[in-house]
Design an enzyme around this catalytic site. Structure first.
Site, PDB file in Angstrom:
ATOM      1  CE1 TYR A   1      24.980  57.756  56.445  1.00 34.46           C
ATOM      2  CE2 TYR A   1      24.580  58.208  54.221  1.00 34.46           C
ATOM      3  CZ  TYR A   1      23.954  58.358  55.378  1.00 34.46           C
ATOM      4  OH  TYR A   1      23.192  59.116  55.450  1.00 34.46           O
TER       5      TYR A   1
ATOM      6  CE  LYS B   1      27.125  61.243  53.877  1.00 35.59           C
ATOM      7  NZ  LYS B   1      25.179  61.502  54.577  1.00 35.59           N
TER       8      LYS B   1
ATOM      9  CG  LEU C   1      26.120  65.157  58.194  1.00 37.94           C
ATOM     10  CD1 LEU C   1      27.364  63.943  58.899  1.00 37.94           C
ATOM     11  CD2 LEU C   1      25.682  64.958  56.715  1.00 37.94           C
TER      12      LEU C   1
ATOM     13  CD  GLU D   1      21.219  67.514  60.005  1.00 35.74           C
ATOM     14  OE1 GLU D   1      22.039  67.972  59.018  1.00 35.74           O
ATOM     15  OE2 GLU D   1      21.525  66.851  60.845  1.00 35.74           O
TER      16      GLU D   1
HETATM   17  N1  PMP Z   1      22.067  66.580  56.782  1.00 35.13           N
HETATM   18  C1  PMP Z   1      22.168  65.009  56.416  1.00 35.13           C
HETATM   19  C2  PMP Z   1      21.580  64.755  57.934  1.00 35.13           C
HETATM   20  C3  PMP Z   1      21.847  64.321  55.759  1.00 35.13           C
HETATM   21  O1  PMP Z   1      21.783  63.406  55.377  1.00 35.13           O
HETATM   22  C4  PMP Z   1      23.185  65.057  54.619  1.00 35.13           C
HETATM   23  C5  PMP Z   1      23.604  64.258  52.896  1.00 35.13           C
HETATM   24  N2  PMP Z   1      22.139  63.515  52.736  1.00 35.13           N
HETATM   25  C6  PMP Z   1      23.318  65.947  54.128  1.00 35.13           C
HETATM   26  C7  PMP Z   1      22.949  67.338  56.165  1.00 35.13           C
HETATM   27  C8  PMP Z   1      23.545  67.001  53.776  1.00 35.13           C
HETATM   28  O2  PMP Z   1      25.011  66.488  53.124  1.00 35.13           O
HETATM   29  P1  PMP Z   1      25.673  66.486  51.754  1.00 35.13           P
HETATM   30  O3  PMP Z   1      26.179  67.869  51.431  1.00 35.13           O
HETATM   31  O4  PMP Z   1      27.894  66.157  52.131  1.00 35.13           O
HETATM   32  O5  PMP Z   1      25.655  65.570  51.537  1.00 35.13           O
END
Ligand code: PMP
Length: 284
Positions: free
Chosen positions: A32, A147, A203, A179
């Site tokens: 996603y 993702k 991610l 993270e």
């Molecule tokens: N890490 C994880 C586990 C996430 O689910 C997300 C986004 N929801 C992020 C980092 C941040 O990614 P982005 O800035 O692309 O939304």
């Protein structure tokens, strides 16, 4: 009324139906994206579509659409709703099979689902005071760079925060920061911005990349390197980033104030730079 896109057509979301044999439902077998939209324009669309492509390739699903087709679908979905600020959700699963079987079926058309929701502005109080977080051991699998919709571990980890009245769970693997349960985490120490290097353990956040880009553009000293758990607990400033939360200060971690207990100067500067950047790019 909320309109969604499902397998080739736009329909009211309340009427959209998928098969219970969908592998997304049975196995979490899908990927996603969440794309923020400001003033009717998708922010960093190319980066989101590139990451979608990478996630699909990572689990062996052929990308069902070209970049131009995706961009068109996103634009049409956005135009179907009146909210100037939206979050577009895109999900692709391996499709609906006739039997439940772990092995991939051959030639199954993927299920493509897209929906949009209004994206509320970050509450001023959260930006001014910051949010609280808890820490936990990162017990997810070893492909956190993809993702995927298989988010049970992330949900369980987030729930730890919710049960303690906190906004996010900051994750550590083998003593190092990875993270948040749904965000990337940044540390500031002695004026230097610290971020963990990209790897299979986190991610590659689009907002994270924007922050690193803005730090470079504005001459903010930055180090991308492994960050020990003790360094996070001794941070002067801490913040999280995501497409829906943007740059959000964390001012309390495990019941202790982060630095002075309020958003610090580097955090506040980054929030300003971020808002400026998305205004420049989306005109809103
Ligand atoms: N890490 C994880 C586990 C996430 O689910 C997300 C986004 N929801 C992020 C980092 C941040 O990614 P982005 O800035 O692309 O939304």
């Amino acid at each position: 009324m909320s309109i969604c896109y499902l397998n080739g057509g736009f329909v009211p979301r309340s009427e959209a139906r998928i098969s219970p044999m969908d592998r997304g439902f049975l196995f979490g077998d899908g990927v996603y994206e969440v794309i923020p939209v400001y003033g009717g324009r998708a922010f960093r669309l190319d980066a989101h579509l590139a990451r979608l492509e990478r996630s699909l390739a990572g689990i062996g699903i052929a990308n069902p659409h070209s970049h131009a087709e995706w961009a068109d679908l996103v634009q049409r979905l956005v135009a179907a709703h009146h909210w100037p600020t939206q979050a577009v959700y895109v999900q692709v699963t391996r499709g609906a099979d006739t039997v439940r079987n772990h092995a991939f079926p051959q030639d199954l058309p993927p299920t493509v689902f897209m929906t949009a929701d209004a994206l509320a502005p970050i509450p001023a109080e959260q930006l001014e005071r910051g949010v609280s977080a808890v820490s936990a051991a990162d017990n997810r699998w070893l492909r956190c760079d993809l993702k995927t919709t298989a988010l049970l571990a992330n949900c369980l980890l987030r729930q730890l925060a919710v049960e303690q009245g906190c906004a996010e769970t900051v994750l550590f693997r083998d003593g190092f920061l990875t993270e948040g349960s749904a965000s990337n985490i940044f540390v500031v120490k002695n004026g230097v911005l610290l971020a963990p290097p990209k790897s299979h353990l986190m991610l590659p956040g689009i907002t994270c990349d924007v922050v690193l880009e803005l730090a470079a553009r504005h001459g903010q000293a930055t180090e991308v390197r492994e960050i020990r758990e003790e360094e996070v607990h001794a941070a002067d400033e801490l913040w999280l980033t995501s497409s829906t939360k943007e740059v959000l200060p964390i001012t309390q971690l495990d019941d202790k104030p982060v630095g002075a207990g309020y958003p610090g100067p580097v955090t506040l500067a980054m929030i300003d730079w971020f808002v400026q950047a998305r205004r420049e790019e989306c005109g809103a």
